[in-house]
Design a protein around this motif. Structure first.
Motif, PDB file in Angstrom:
ATOM      1  N   LYS A  53       0.811  -1.227   0.000  1.00 44.26           N
ATOM      2  CA  LYS A  53       0.000   0.000   0.000  1.00 44.26           C
ATOM      3  C   LYS A  53       0.838   1.269   0.000  1.00 44.26           C
ATOM      4  O   LYS A  53       0.325   2.359  -0.258  1.00 44.26           O
ATOM      5  CB  LYS A  53      -0.888   0.049   1.266  1.00 44.26           C
ATOM      6  CG  LYS A  53      -2.154  -0.771   1.181  1.00 44.26           C
ATOM      7  CD  LYS A  53      -3.002  -0.553   2.439  1.00 44.26           C
ATOM      8  CE  LYS A  53      -3.349   0.877   2.729  1.00 44.26           C
ATOM      9  NZ  LYS A  53      -4.682   1.330   2.326  1.00 44.26           N
ATOM     10  N   ARG A  55       2.053   2.268   2.886  1.00 42.91           N
ATOM     11  CA  ARG A  55       1.424   2.823   4.095  1.00 42.91           C
ATOM     12  C   ARG A  55       2.468   3.076   5.178  1.00 42.91           C
ATOM     13  O   ARG A  55       3.325   2.220   5.422  1.00 42.91           O
ATOM     14  CB  ARG A  55       0.394   1.809   4.603  1.00 42.91           C
ATOM     15  CG  ARG A  55      -0.376   2.215   5.871  1.00 42.91           C
ATOM     16  CD  ARG A  55      -1.340   1.090   6.216  1.00 42.91           C
ATOM     17  NE  ARG A  55      -2.112   1.267   7.422  1.00 42.91           N
ATOM     18  CZ  ARG A  55      -3.417   1.573   7.446  1.00 42.91           C
ATOM     19  NH1 ARG A  55      -4.055   1.798   6.327  1.00 42.91           N
ATOM     20  NH2 ARG A  55      -4.060   1.657   8.580  1.00 42.91           N
ATOM     21  N   SER A 140      -8.072  -0.589   4.068  1.00 41.80           N
ATOM     22  CA  SER A 140      -8.705  -0.403   2.771  1.00 41.80           C
ATOM     23  C   SER A 140      -7.693  -0.766   1.680  1.00 41.80           C
ATOM     24  O   SER A 140      -6.496  -0.501   1.824  1.00 41.80           O
ATOM     25  CB  SER A 140      -9.178   1.041   2.622  1.00 41.80           C
ATOM     26  OG  SER A 140      -8.145   1.948   2.966  1.00 41.80           O
ATOM     27  N   ASN A 142      -6.513   0.225  -1.110  1.00 40.39           N
ATOM     28  CA  ASN A 142      -6.045   1.241  -2.046  1.00 40.39           C
ATOM     29  C   ASN A 142      -4.564   1.502  -1.801  1.00 40.39           C
ATOM     30  O   ASN A 142      -4.042   1.160  -0.740  1.00 40.39           O
ATOM     31  CB  ASN A 142      -6.825   2.554  -1.820  1.00 40.39           C
ATOM     32  CG  ASN A 142      -6.819   2.959  -0.348  1.00 40.39           C
ATOM     33  OD1 ASN A 142      -7.478   2.319   0.469  1.00 40.39           O
ATOM     34  ND2 ASN A 142      -6.058   3.991  -0.013  1.00 40.39           N
ATOM     35  N   SER A 148     -10.499   5.140  -0.904  1.00 39.97           N
ATOM     36  CA  SER A 148     -10.774   3.733  -0.626  1.00 39.97           C
ATOM     37  C   SER A 148     -11.539   3.124  -1.801  1.00 39.97           C
ATOM     38  O   SER A 148     -12.370   3.788  -2.418  1.00 39.97           O
ATOM     39  CB  SER A 148     -11.612   3.606   0.648  1.00 39.97           C
ATOM     40  OG  SER A 148     -10.849   3.958   1.769  1.00 39.97           O
TER      41      SER A 148
END
Ligand code: TXA
Ligand code: MG
Length: 332
Positions: A53, A55, A140, A142, A148
């Motif tokens: 991701k 993230r 999520s 994405n 999302s």
């Protein structure tokens, strides 16, 4: 890596569960948005989620459970309030914070001593968790900083080549992420608003539930306001805003007038999103929880210059939807 597109057939869900058990990442539909799943107790699979991701590692993940008994595997000292809220809202779009079980890897909770738990109300998600044999962490699905995903194609657009598979379960019914509630504080604090509202929660809790960033504490000598960091870590990151300029207006009349002005001045493409649209036409589309994220993705794909969002009382009263609109409009 070629990302497999799977159906919701029993055979495909079984295959997805095999992939998860082998430490792979599989995106699956929930009632809110698509989640990117990994086995909760497989620390290297959990870490792979952050890589796929893009993230930040200080943003913890939600643990998705199929049954109440799953909770005992990831949390301790479960308070009675959890069960009261579970009875009313689960399975459904409510995430609750609990004290973390020592067995939960650090990567899941970003080192916090709390763990976020939810029970997705989607037959595919439930079956997948049961078949995998343990709860699944799922942010999520994405790329970080994108809206999302509410359709399997959105997941493919963001993560193809980075994850093992996506189960295509069509469009998500709710369309915005779950309400995140900290039930370990008194009063409980909504860390992220969603379709389960403050009033709905208060109806079960029996007293006031507060929204993010502060809580009111009543002491013997009166009322004092206590500030403490109560936002979900994820809320501090920049949220998705389309390339288009976003303008919020109160009515369709105001939207049409604003659109005419912009088209004459700049000649760029203007779309209007409104809650009262029956049939989308001529750049006027439906504004709802279910359509917001897809509209952001579509607007970028079509090079829309300005998005005018009609925030009538109906929209303003929807705390989850309004939260996402304001974040997009303020580019925070
Ligand atoms: O509807 C949903 O919740 C979706 C679907 C896939 O279930 N999931 C989702 O996950 O939105 P994600 O990772 O995009 O957002 C999780 C939010 C983040 O804001 C994160 O900071 C917060 O929950 N969170 C997770 N664990 C937490 C914890 N222990 N304490 C505070 N906030 C937490
Ligand atoms: Mg997210």
């Amino acid at each position: 890596m070629q990302t497999q597109s799977l159906s919701t057939s029993t055979g495909d869900i079984l295959h997805a569960a095999h992939l998860l058990r082998a430490g792979e990442l599989v995106a699956f539909p929930t009632e809110t948005v698509y989640g990117l799943g990994a086995m909760v107790f497989n620390e290297s699979a959990v870490r792979a989620i952050f890589t796929a991701k893009g993230r930040p590692s200080d943003n913890p993940l939600i643990v998705h459970c199929a049954d109440r008994t799953d909770v005992e595997r990831v949390a301790i000292n479960i308070p009675p309030l959890f069960d009261a809220l579970f009875e009313r809202f689960c399975p459904g779009p409510l995430t609750m914070l609990l004290e973390r079980h020592i067995a939960v890897p650090d990567a899941v909770t970003a080192g916090l001593n709390t763990v976020a738990v939810r029970f997705p109300a989607h037959p595919v998600a439930e079956t997948l968790i049961r078949t995998a044999g343990e709860p699944l962490v799922a942010p999520s699905a994405n790329r970080s900083g994108r809206p999302s995903p509410t359709q399997a194609q959105h997941v493919m657009n963001d993560l193809a080549g980075r994850i093992a598979a996506v189960i295509d379960g069509g469009s998500c019914e709710v369309g915005i992420e779950s309400t995140v509630l900290n039930i370990l504080t008194n009063p409980p604090v909504i860390l992220r608003p969603g379709s389960i509202t403050k009033e709905m929660l208060e109806d079960v809790v029996g007293y006031e539930v507060v929204h993010g960033s502060y809580a009111i504490k009543t002491s013997n000598d009166g009322i004092s306001e206590v500030s403490f960091p109560t936002l979900a870590p994820g809320m501090k990151y920049r949220h998705y805003a389309p390339e288009a300029r976003i303008i919020l207006v109160d009515s369709m009349a105001e939207a049409l007038q604003t659109a005419r002005g912009i088209e004459e001045q700049r000649g760029n493409l203007v779309w209007i999103l409104s809650n009262s649209v029956k049939k989308p036409e001529h750049g006027i589309f439906l504004l709802s929880e279910q359509t917001l994220y897809a509209m952001f993705r579509n607007a970028d794909a079509q090079n829309v210059g300005t998005l005018i969002l009609v925030c009538d009382p109906h929209v303003r009263n929807n705390e989850g939807l309004m939260n996402r609109i304001q974040k997009a409009a303020s580019r925070k």
